[in-house]
Scaffold this motif. Structure first.
Motif, mmCIF file in Angstrom:
data_model
loop_
_atom_site.group_PDB
_atom_site.id
_atom_site.type_symbol
_atom_site.label_atom_id
_atom_site.label_comp_id
_atom_site.label_asym_id
_atom_site.label_seq_id
_atom_site.Cartn_x
_atom_site.Cartn_y
_atom_site.Cartn_z
ATOM 1 N N TYR A 77 0.877 -1.148 -0.054
ATOM 2 C CA TYR A 77 0.108 -0.010 -0.069
ATOM 3 C C TYR A 77 0.862 1.482 -0.135
ATOM 4 N N PRO A 78 0.479 2.310 -0.278
ATOM 5 C CA PRO A 78 1.011 3.460 -0.352
ATOM 6 C C PRO A 78 1.479 3.805 1.290
ATOM 7 N N PRO A 79 2.546 4.832 1.400
ATOM 8 C CA PRO A 79 3.116 5.104 2.791
ATOM 9 C C PRO A 79 1.921 5.524 3.876
ATOM 10 N N ASP A 80 0.836 6.001 3.246
ATOM 11 C CA ASP A 80 -0.178 6.745 4.277
ATOM 12 C C ASP A 80 -1.214 5.508 4.341
ATOM 13 N N ILE A 81 -1.205 4.286 3.998
ATOM 14 C CA ILE A 81 -2.199 3.342 3.932
ATOM 15 C C ILE A 81 -1.479 2.146 5.077
ATOM 16 N N PHE A 82 -2.644 1.624 5.731
ATOM 17 C CA PHE A 82 -2.131 0.364 6.773
ATOM 18 C C PHE A 82 -3.566 -0.540 6.536
ATOM 19 N N GLU A 83 -3.314 -1.662 7.339
ATOM 20 C CA GLU A 83 -4.345 -2.551 7.410
ATOM 21 C C GLU A 83 -5.438 -2.553 8.545
ATOM 22 N N GLN A 84 -6.664 -2.574 8.504
ATOM 23 C CA GLN A 84 -7.644 -2.849 9.227
ATOM 24 C C GLN A 84 -7.813 -4.105 9.495
ATOM 25 N N VAL A 85 -7.933 -4.775 10.610
ATOM 26 C CA VAL A 85 -8.282 -6.299 10.793
ATOM 27 C C VAL A 85 -9.488 -6.537 11.615
ATOM 28 N N VAL A 86 -10.333 -7.302 11.210
ATOM 29 C CA VAL A 86 -11.292 -7.669 12.084
ATOM 30 C C VAL A 86 -11.591 -9.446 12.108
ATOM 31 N N GLU A 87 -11.470 -9.869 13.272
ATOM 32 C CA GLU A 87 -11.644 -11.349 13.623
ATOM 33 C C GLU A 87 -12.930 -11.760 14.055
ATOM 34 N N VAL A 88 -13.567 -12.861 13.532
ATOM 35 C CA VAL A 88 -14.781 -13.307 13.855
ATOM 36 C C VAL A 88 -14.545 -14.843 14.081
ATOM 37 N N SER A 89 -14.954 -15.243 15.361
ATOM 38 C CA SER A 89 -15.064 -16.505 15.566
ATOM 39 C C SER A 89 -16.497 -17.006 16.137
ATOM 40 N N SER A 90 -16.707 -18.238 15.811
ATOM 41 C CA SER A 90 -17.888 -18.980 16.006
ATOM 42 C C SER A 90 -17.939 -20.433 16.720
ATOM 43 N N GLU A 142 -16.766 -32.813 23.353
ATOM 44 C CA GLU A 142 -16.815 -32.340 24.980
ATOM 45 C C GLU A 142 -17.501 -33.327 25.964
ATOM 46 N N ARG A 143 -18.612 -34.144 25.287
ATOM 47 C CA ARG A 143 -18.925 -35.111 26.239
ATOM 48 C C ARG A 143 -19.811 -36.204 25.207
ATOM 49 N N ALA A 144 -20.154 -37.132 25.313
ATOM 50 C CA ALA A 144 -20.375 -38.340 24.633
ATOM 51 C C ALA A 144 -21.579 -37.992 23.792
ATOM 52 N N ASN A 145 -22.330 -36.893 24.149
ATOM 53 C CA ASN A 145 -23.588 -36.651 23.183
ATOM 54 C C ASN A 145 -23.520 -35.257 22.693
ATOM 55 N N GLU A 146 -22.297 -34.556 22.770
ATOM 56 C CA GLU A 146 -22.129 -33.311 22.055
ATOM 57 C C GLU A 146 -20.706 -33.021 21.513
ATOM 58 N N ASN A 147 -20.586 -32.273 20.400
ATOM 59 C CA ASN A 147 -19.624 -32.194 19.906
ATOM 60 C C ASN A 147 -19.491 -30.515 19.684
ATOM 61 N N THR A 148 -18.184 -30.242 19.887
ATOM 62 C CA THR A 148 -17.997 -28.422 19.597
ATOM 63 C C THR A 148 -17.179 -28.200 18.445
ATOM 64 N N VAL A 149 -17.818 -27.244 17.509
ATOM 65 C CA VAL A 149 -17.070 -26.805 16.339
ATOM 66 C C VAL A 149 -16.803 -25.530 16.542
ATOM 67 N N GLU A 150 -15.367 -25.126 16.164
ATOM 68 C CA GLU A 150 -15.052 -23.586 16.294
ATOM 69 C C GLU A 150 -14.702 -23.139 14.876
ATOM 70 N N HIS A 151 -15.163 -22.027 14.477
ATOM 71 C CA HIS A 151 -15.003 -21.541 13.202
ATOM 72 C C HIS A 151 -14.265 -20.163 13.307
ATOM 73 N N HIS A 152 -13.336 -19.845 12.616
ATOM 74 C CA HIS A 152 -12.699 -18.365 12.833
ATOM 75 C C HIS A 152 -12.300 -18.054 11.350
ATOM 76 N N TRP A 153 -12.534 -16.688 11.295
ATOM 77 C CA TRP A 153 -12.507 -15.839 10.286
ATOM 78 C C TRP A 153 -11.478 -14.733 10.489
ATOM 79 N N THR A 154 -10.475 -14.228 9.402
ATOM 80 C CA THR A 154 -9.845 -13.292 9.742
ATOM 81 C C THR A 154 -10.093 -12.129 8.409
ATOM 82 N N LEU A 155 -10.623 -11.010 8.577
ATOM 83 C CA LEU A 155 -11.017 -10.247 7.370
ATOM 84 C C LEU A 155 -10.135 -8.781 7.492
ATOM 85 N N CYS A 156 -9.590 -8.349 6.403
ATOM 86 C CA CYS A 156 -8.719 -7.159 6.380
ATOM 87 C C CYS A 156 -9.326 -6.166 5.275
ATOM 88 N N ARG A 157 -8.957 -4.985 5.545
ATOM 89 C CA ARG A 157 -9.319 -4.058 4.436
ATOM 90 C C ARG A 157 -8.266 -2.900 4.567
#
Length: 250
Positions: free
Chosen positions: A125-138, A228-243
């Motif tokens: 990017y030009p010198p006066d530009i940087f990146e903004q980041v947003v993290e989304v987790s589910s 976590e237990r015999a009758n449950e599963n846990t699923v984690e999603h993670h996204w990184t978005l930038c501009r």
């Protein structure tokens, strides 16, 4: 003609490992333990590269136990290789420190345009530009006793230093069961449930669509499964978005 039949048989053997792939058929690669899915046309964007030869049938291929094409290289850095194949542009994080390693990967895959980019680096990017980041987790808890599997509860957390984005999310996602905003930690947290799969997907899709409409693009995603237990599963999603953004806080 016998000769033509022989040539046809040789050609069939040569490409048999790729049948029934078309240029748009998804292809899954296991690169050093990291799974990537893309199209045959993307992998063959540069025909003279190793990947071009591999998926043209000119280079021997190896499969893992799941039937995915296996390449014994750096799986983390391959995301930059694949993104270059998709866009023909080299896009790296502003704090990227593994250029020498990436250059070695580009040399291994023999992608000449990427090698040239890495040998003649230009500012992202030009010198006066940087990146903004947003993290989304589910975090989803799934019940094994339901058919189809039901989503018991979803915890969604959005973390970013872009306060304008957090305020927009607060104003546009008020209908979900619980909604909290912690400006000190720069995060918005949703707790949604009990709900079914379609409701849970709707929340995630609308949330990511909203963030991307603000100019963010998804840089990477990852998924983690745990029981976590015999009758449950846990699923984690993670996204990184930038501009990219000017060096003036919004």
């Amino acid at each position: 003609c016998p000769n033509n039949s022989a040539a046809s048989a040789d050609s069939s053997d040569k490409y048999s490992d790729l049948v029934p792939f078309s240029m748009t058929t998804p292809v899954t690669l296991n690169v050093g333990g990291h799974l990537y899915t893309t199209s045959l046309s993307t992998l063959q964007r540069y025909p003279d590269s190793m990947l071009g030869a591999m998926f043209r049938g000119d280079f021997p291929t190896t499969r893992d136990s799941q039937g995915n094409y296996f390449i014994d290289r750096d799986g983390t850095l391959f995301r930059y290789i694949l993104n270059f194949l998709r866009t023909s542009e080299l896009t790296l994080p502003v704090d990227f420190t593994e250029t020498d390693l990436l250059r070695k990967e580009a040399d291994f895959y023999q992608i000449e345009p990427l090698i040239q980019c890495l040998n003649d680096p230009k500012p992202l990017y030009p010198p006066d530009i940087f990146e903004q980041v947003v993290e989304v987790s589910s975090t989803r808890k799934l019940s094994k006793y339901s058919n189809p599997v039901a989503v018991i509860i979803t915890q969604l957390t959005i973390t970013t230093k872009v306060h304008g984005l957090l305020e927009g999310i607060s104003n546009n996602f008020t209908k979900w069961n619980k909604h909290m905003m912690d400006t000190r930690d720069c995060q918005v947290s949703f707790t949604f449930g009990p709900c079914d799969y379609h409701q849970e997907v709707s929340l995630r899709v609308h949330l990511l669509e909203y963030i991307m409409k603000q100019g963010f693009t998804i840089r990477n995603t990852r998924v983690h499964h745990m029981s976590e237990r015999a009758n449950e599963n846990t699923v984690e999603h993670h996204w990184t978005l930038c501009r990219p953004a000017h060096k003036v806080e919004d």
